[in-house]
Scaffold this active site. Structure first.
Site, PDB file in Angstrom:
ATOM      1  N   ILE A 183       0.853  -1.195   0.000  1.00 34.66           N
ATOM      2  CA  ILE A 183       0.000   0.000   0.000  1.00 34.66           C
ATOM      3  C   ILE A 183       0.882   1.236   0.000  1.00 34.66           C
ATOM      4  O   ILE A 183       1.857   1.333   0.770  1.00 34.66           O
ATOM      5  CB  ILE A 183      -0.937   0.000   1.233  1.00 34.66           C
ATOM      6  CG1 ILE A 183      -1.927  -1.165   1.093  1.00 34.66           C
ATOM      7  CG2 ILE A 183      -1.694   1.323   1.353  1.00 34.66           C
ATOM      8  CD1 ILE A 183      -2.793  -1.390   2.305  1.00 34.66           C
TER       9      ILE A 183
ATOM     10  N   HIS B  99       1.028   4.443   1.312  1.00 34.57           N
ATOM     11  CA  HIS B  99       0.324   5.076   2.434  1.00 34.57           C
ATOM     12  C   HIS B  99       0.342   6.600   2.337  1.00 34.57           C
ATOM     13  O   HIS B  99       1.332   7.182   1.905  1.00 34.57           O
ATOM     14  CB  HIS B  99       1.003   4.711   3.764  1.00 34.57           C
ATOM     15  CG  HIS B  99       0.879   3.266   4.153  1.00 34.57           C
ATOM     16  ND1 HIS B  99      -0.336   2.659   4.356  1.00 34.57           N
ATOM     17  CD2 HIS B  99       1.820   2.326   4.402  1.00 34.57           C
ATOM     18  CE1 HIS B  99      -0.130   1.396   4.711  1.00 34.57           C
ATOM     19  NE2 HIS B  99       1.157   1.164   4.736  1.00 34.57           N
TER      20      HIS B  99
ATOM     21  N   ILE C 139      12.655   0.819  10.011  1.00 35.02           N
ATOM     22  CA  ILE C 139      11.741   1.160   8.903  1.00 35.02           C
ATOM     23  C   ILE C 139      10.772  -0.019   8.792  1.00 35.02           C
ATOM     24  O   ILE C 139      10.876  -0.856   7.901  1.00 35.02           O
ATOM     25  CB  ILE C 139      12.531   1.379   7.587  1.00 35.02           C
ATOM     26  CG1 ILE C 139      13.787   2.209   7.830  1.00 35.02           C
ATOM     27  CG2 ILE C 139      11.651   2.006   6.528  1.00 35.02           C
ATOM     28  CD1 ILE C 139      13.571   3.639   8.185  1.00 35.02           C
TER      29      ILE C 139
ATOM     30  N   SER D 280       6.959  -0.769   9.016  1.00 34.22           N
ATOM     31  CA  SER D 280       5.800  -1.163   8.197  1.00 34.22           C
ATOM     32  C   SER D 280       5.382  -0.084   7.204  1.00 34.22           C
ATOM     33  O   SER D 280       4.271  -0.132   6.676  1.00 34.22           O
ATOM     34  CB  SER D 280       4.629  -1.555   9.086  1.00 34.22           C
ATOM     35  OG  SER D 280       4.509  -0.690  10.165  1.00 34.22           O
TER      36      SER D 280
ATOM     37  N   CYS E  94      -2.186 -18.364 -16.492  1.00 32.81           N
ATOM     38  CA  CYS E  94      -2.921 -17.753 -15.366  1.00 32.81           C
ATOM     39  C   CYS E  94      -2.711 -16.244 -15.349  1.00 32.81           C
ATOM     40  O   CYS E  94      -3.634 -15.472 -15.141  1.00 32.81           O
ATOM     41  CB  CYS E  94      -2.458 -18.315 -14.032  1.00 32.81           C
ATOM     42  SG  CYS E  94      -2.652 -20.079 -13.844  1.00 32.81           S
TER      43      CYS E  94
ATOM     44  N   CYS F 110       2.610 -23.983 -16.293  1.00 30.13           N
ATOM     45  CA  CYS F 110       3.550 -23.232 -17.133  1.00 30.13           C
ATOM     46  C   CYS F 110       5.004 -23.419 -16.703  1.00 30.13           C
ATOM     47  O   CYS F 110       5.916 -23.009 -17.408  1.00 30.13           O
ATOM     48  CB  CYS F 110       3.212 -21.748 -17.098  1.00 30.13           C
ATOM     49  SG  CYS F 110       3.352 -21.041 -15.431  1.00 30.13           S
TER      50      CYS F 110
HETATM   51  C1  LIG Z   1       3.653  -7.800   6.401  1.00 28.28           C
HETATM   52  C2  LIG Z   1       4.200  -6.465   6.006  1.00 28.28           C
HETATM   53  C3  LIG Z   1       3.367  -5.515   5.437  1.00 28.28           C
HETATM   54  C4  LIG Z   1       3.870  -4.270   5.047  1.00 28.28           C
HETATM   55  N1  LIG Z   1       3.065  -3.405   4.365  1.00 28.28           N
HETATM   56  C5  LIG Z   1       3.570  -2.237   3.896  1.00 28.28           C
HETATM   57  C6  LIG Z   1       2.755  -1.376   3.116  1.00 28.28           C
HETATM   58  O1  LIG Z   1       1.614  -1.689   2.784  1.00 28.28           O
HETATM   59  N2  LIG Z   1       3.286  -0.189   2.721  1.00 28.28           N
HETATM   60  C7  LIG Z   1       4.547   0.203   3.056  1.00 28.28           C
HETATM   61  O2  LIG Z   1       4.939   1.309   2.703  1.00 28.28           O
HETATM   62  N3  LIG Z   1       5.355  -0.635   3.750  1.00 28.28           N
HETATM   63  C8  LIG Z   1       4.902  -1.836   4.169  1.00 28.28           C
HETATM   64  N4  LIG Z   1       5.698  -2.696   4.882  1.00 28.28           N
HETATM   65  C9  LIG Z   1       7.049  -2.273   5.216  1.00 28.28           C
HETATM   66  C10 LIG Z   1       8.037  -2.395   4.084  1.00 28.28           C
HETATM   67  O3  LIG Z   1       7.882  -3.612   3.397  1.00 28.28           O
HETATM   68  C11 LIG Z   1       9.435  -2.278   4.676  1.00 28.28           C
HETATM   69  O4  LIG Z   1       9.500  -1.135   5.508  1.00 28.28           O
HETATM   70  C12 LIG Z   1      10.490  -2.159   3.601  1.00 28.28           C
HETATM   71  O5  LIG Z   1      10.377  -3.192   2.661  1.00 28.28           O
HETATM   72  C13 LIG Z   1      11.854  -2.180   4.237  1.00 28.28           C
HETATM   73  O6  LIG Z   1      12.808  -2.093   3.226  1.00 28.28           O
HETATM   74  P1  LIG Z   1      14.336  -2.224   3.559  1.00 28.28           P
HETATM   75  O7  LIG Z   1      15.076  -1.886   2.333  1.00 28.28           O
HETATM   76  O8  LIG Z   1      14.626  -1.449   4.806  1.00 28.28           O
HETATM   77  O9  LIG Z   1      14.519  -3.756   3.992  1.00 28.28           O
HETATM   78  P2  LIG Z   1      14.700  -5.047   3.081  1.00 28.28           P
HETATM   79  O10 LIG Z   1      13.796  -5.063   1.933  1.00 28.28           O
HETATM   80  O11 LIG Z   1      14.640  -6.217   3.989  1.00 28.28           O
HETATM   81  O12 LIG Z   1      16.169  -4.873   2.518  1.00 28.28           O
HETATM   82  C14 LIG Z   1      17.298  -5.016   3.330  1.00 28.28           C
HETATM   83  C15 LIG Z   1      18.344  -5.715   2.495  1.00 28.28           C
HETATM   84  O13 LIG Z   1      19.553  -5.750   3.231  1.00 28.28           O
HETATM   85  C16 LIG Z   1      20.202  -6.957   2.920  1.00 28.28           C
HETATM   86  N5  LIG Z   1      21.160  -7.246   3.992  1.00 28.28           N
HETATM   87  C17 LIG Z   1      20.901  -7.580   5.290  1.00 28.28           C
HETATM   88  N6  LIG Z   1      22.040  -7.772   5.953  1.00 28.28           N
HETATM   89  C18 LIG Z   1      23.049  -7.555   5.074  1.00 28.28           C
HETATM   90  C19 LIG Z   1      24.467  -7.606   5.160  1.00 28.28           C
HETATM   91  N7  LIG Z   1      25.093  -7.928   6.309  1.00 28.28           N
HETATM   92  N8  LIG Z   1      25.196  -7.354   4.057  1.00 28.28           N
HETATM   93  C20 LIG Z   1      24.598  -7.028   2.878  1.00 28.28           C
HETATM   94  N9  LIG Z   1      23.244  -6.955   2.740  1.00 28.28           N
HETATM   95  C21 LIG Z   1      22.493  -7.214   3.820  1.00 28.28           C
HETATM   96  C22 LIG Z   1      19.072  -7.971   2.852  1.00 28.28           C
HETATM   97  O14 LIG Z   1      19.445  -9.108   2.118  1.00 28.28           O
HETATM   98  C23 LIG Z   1      17.981  -7.159   2.184  1.00 28.28           C
HETATM   99  O15 LIG Z   1      17.945  -7.340   0.797  1.00 28.28           O
HETATM  100  C24 LIG Z   1       5.234  -3.949   5.281  1.00 28.28           C
HETATM  101  C25 LIG Z   1       6.071  -4.910   5.850  1.00 28.28           C
HETATM  102  C26 LIG Z   1       5.581  -6.162   6.184  1.00 28.28           C
HETATM  103  C27 LIG Z   1       6.513  -7.204   6.696  1.00 28.28           C
END
Ligand SMILES: Cc1cc2nc3c(=O)[nH]c(=O)nc-3n(C[C@H](O)[C@H](O)[C@H](O)COP(=O)(O)OP(=O)(O)OC[C@H]3O[C@@H](n4cnc5c(N)ncnc54)[C@H](O)[C@@H]3O)c2cc1C
Length: 482
Positions: free
Chosen positions: A62, A64, A349, A351, A417, A457
């Site tokens: 979403i 937001h 960071i 949700s 699909c 597929c």
């Molecule tokens: C159930 C659920 C519902 C959500 N719904 C929403 C929504 O509707 N709208 C919204 O805006 N947000 C939503 N969120 C939140 C959103 O998905 C996250 O805040 C966002 O994806 C976080 O991104 P990120 O890049 O911080 O983390 P990630 O996507 O986890 O990326 C972090 C990356 O760091 C890498 N990494 C970790 N450790 C190391 C290391 N030591 N060395 C190198 N790489 C490393 C990992 O492999 C990963 O690829 C939701 C989350 C969840 C779980």
């Protein structure tokens, strides 16, 4: 563009980047893209074999408005700004977005009484388009809603978006701007020296003057490599169910519950791929890899779904998945720069990161400038990438007669699909950041994402994937032959 899979040569004649961003989720990709717009060299260092393969691939997708954030927090400000930035960026790059709007439905008198407070909170968060509506209007807007709704708060600008395309677009853009993408490079050690920090990764050493920790669930582990012991990430699992496309007419917008002290609760929403999604659950776990789904979660969600949209249970669940929120023990984002270590942490960071990522990136840029990093804009930036629009509500290649006439591969449906064509699979393999496995291909094309989940597929998709999208093994012409 550069999309390397291994870091550059080891020390002694090796590159020292100005900035290394750890983590190629949506947040790290947005930061790399933003900083690559300035005259600095950037490396995006990712443990996995693909971008957007962590929490960023499994959420409720979403976009937001931030109406319900805690007023005055950094999260409130960055979600609001991110809504604007990502909405605009999606329009420029072809990331699919549907402006469905949301209804936050009250089922009890207590919840109904809470609506004016939620409206006032939205206004404190700078969002003034919420309205309170009565039960009859709720049922006009959502005729399939279960009995017992007493009223609702409208949130007209909550939208659905393709969570798979966002990190991919941002990382591709970052690479087009000169970022070096280093995949399969898990950071396991860090030596902060006077002139640069040496990151020890599973694929070799990476040297950078500044390091940004955007490692999501791994943020606390990486933070400790810099000598800190200030927080722990608790993975909060959210399980979700996906219903068949037949269910889509039942749900025309996002249906939200009134939040409680225990959390935001379970929502039901259309998905950008033409399905209906129900979830998420919220369960704190000790294991950062526990992305499996559970029978308990399945039953819990079905019970919730039955109350929200009873007819939903007449439709099939075609998939279930779970994502892990990177929860920390505070109610706000934790973004902090350490000038001495030339190190910046982006944590908590939880949700809202899909929405806020581009605003987080701006905030990081500003903190780095304050820390004394010289960020001079590049004169001419490449155009942002045009992403394949894999949203159901947009013209897909199989529907585009002119495109098929120009290239027959777009007329050859491989995944029935999801109506994915051989041309799209080929394009994914020729893209700047090609898929590394079938799940990567799924996120770029929707192949094997339908109700058969690859049963029918899979073999053909696998054959195309095995030939890295080169269509000749299947005897397909990639261009029209006259
Ligand atoms: C159930 C659920 C519902 C959500 N719904 C929403 C929504 O509707 N709208 C919204 O805006 N947000 C939503 N969120 C939140 C959103 O998905 C996250 O805040 C966002 O994806 C976080 O991104 P990120 O890049 O911080 O983390 P990630 O996507 O986890 O990326 C972090 C990356 O760091 C890498 N990494 C970790 N450790 C190391 C290391 N030591 N060395 C190198 N790489 C490393 C990992 O492999 C990963 O690829 C939701 C989350 C969840 C779980």
């Amino acid at each position: 563009m550069t999309a390397a899979t291994v870091p550059p040569a080891p020390p002694g004649g090796q590159t020292t980047y100005d900035i290394a961003v750890i983590g190629a989720g949506v947040v790290g990709a947005a930061i790399a893209r933003e900083l690559a717009g300035y005259q600095v060299t950037v490396a995006l260092v990712e443990a996995r074999s693909d971008v957007g393969d962590g929490t960023s691939k499994a959420n409720t997708a979403i976009l937001h408005t931030g109406y319900d954030a805690k007023p005055g927090t950094l999260e409130s400000r960055l979600v609001r700004r991110g809504h604007q930035l990502l909405g605009d960026y999606a329009a420029r790059t072809g990331i699919p977005v549907e402006r469905t709007g949301a209804l936050l439905v009250a089922w009890t008198q207590e919840e109904l009484d809470a609506l004016p407070g939620l409206k006032a909170k939205a206004e404190q968060n700078g969002y003034d388009r919420c309205q309170i509506i009565g039960a009859s209007q709720v049922y006009q807007e959502l005729p399939h809603l279960g009995v017992g709704a007493l009223g609702a708060l409208t949130v007209p600008d909550e939208s659905i978006i393709c969570t798979w395309t966002v990190p991919l677009a941002l990382a591709t853009d970052a690479c087009l701007r000169g970022t070096e993408l280093l995949l399969n490079a898990r950071v396991e050690g860090a030596d902060v020296k006077d002139d640069a920090t040496v990151l020890h990764t599973t694929a070799g050493e990476v040297r950078a003057r500044y390091v940004i920790n955007a490692a999501g669930l791994g943020c606390d582990t990486v933070d400790r490599l810099f000598g800190y012991e200030r927080f722990t990430v608790t993975p909060r699992r959210g399980e979700l169910l996906v219903f068949d496309k037949q269910a889509r007419p039942l749900v025309n917008r996002i249906v939200l519950p009134v939040p409680t002290k225990l959390g935001k609760g379970v929502l039901v929403s259309p998905t950008i791929y033409g399905n209906v999604m129900l979830g998420p659950t919220a369960e704190d776990l000790p294991d950062k890899t526990a992305t499996g789904t559970s029978e308990t979660g399945f039953e819990f969600l079905l019970r919730k779904g039955e109350k929200l949209i009873p007819d939903l249970l007449c439709e099939e669940v075609t998939a279930s998945y779970a994502g892990l929120r990177a929860a920390i023990n505070r109610d706000d984002y934790l973004i902090d720069a350490d000038h001495d270590l030339r190190y910046l942490l982006v944590a908590g960071i939880r949700s809202t990161g899909l929405t806020s990522a581009m605003a987080v990136a701006e905030h990081v840029r500003d903190l780095l400038t304050k820390a004394g990093l010289d960020l001079t804009p590049r004169g001419q930036l490449p155009d942002p990438p045009q992403m394949p629009n894999i949203g159901e509500n947009f013209t897909r290649p199989y529907q585009d007669a002119a495109r098929i006439a120009a290239d027959h591969a777009y007329g050859r449906v491989v995944c029935f699909c999801e109506r994915v064509t051989a041309g799209e699979i080929r394009d994914a393999y020729r893209s700047p950041i090609p898929p590394r496995d079938l799940n990567g291909l799924r996120r770029r094309t929707r192949a094997i994402n339908g109700r058969c989940q690859g049963f029918y597929c899979g073999a053909e998709v696998l054959a195309l994937a095995g030939s890295r999208g080169d269509l000749t093994p299947l005897g397909l012409a990639t261009q029209k032959t006259r």
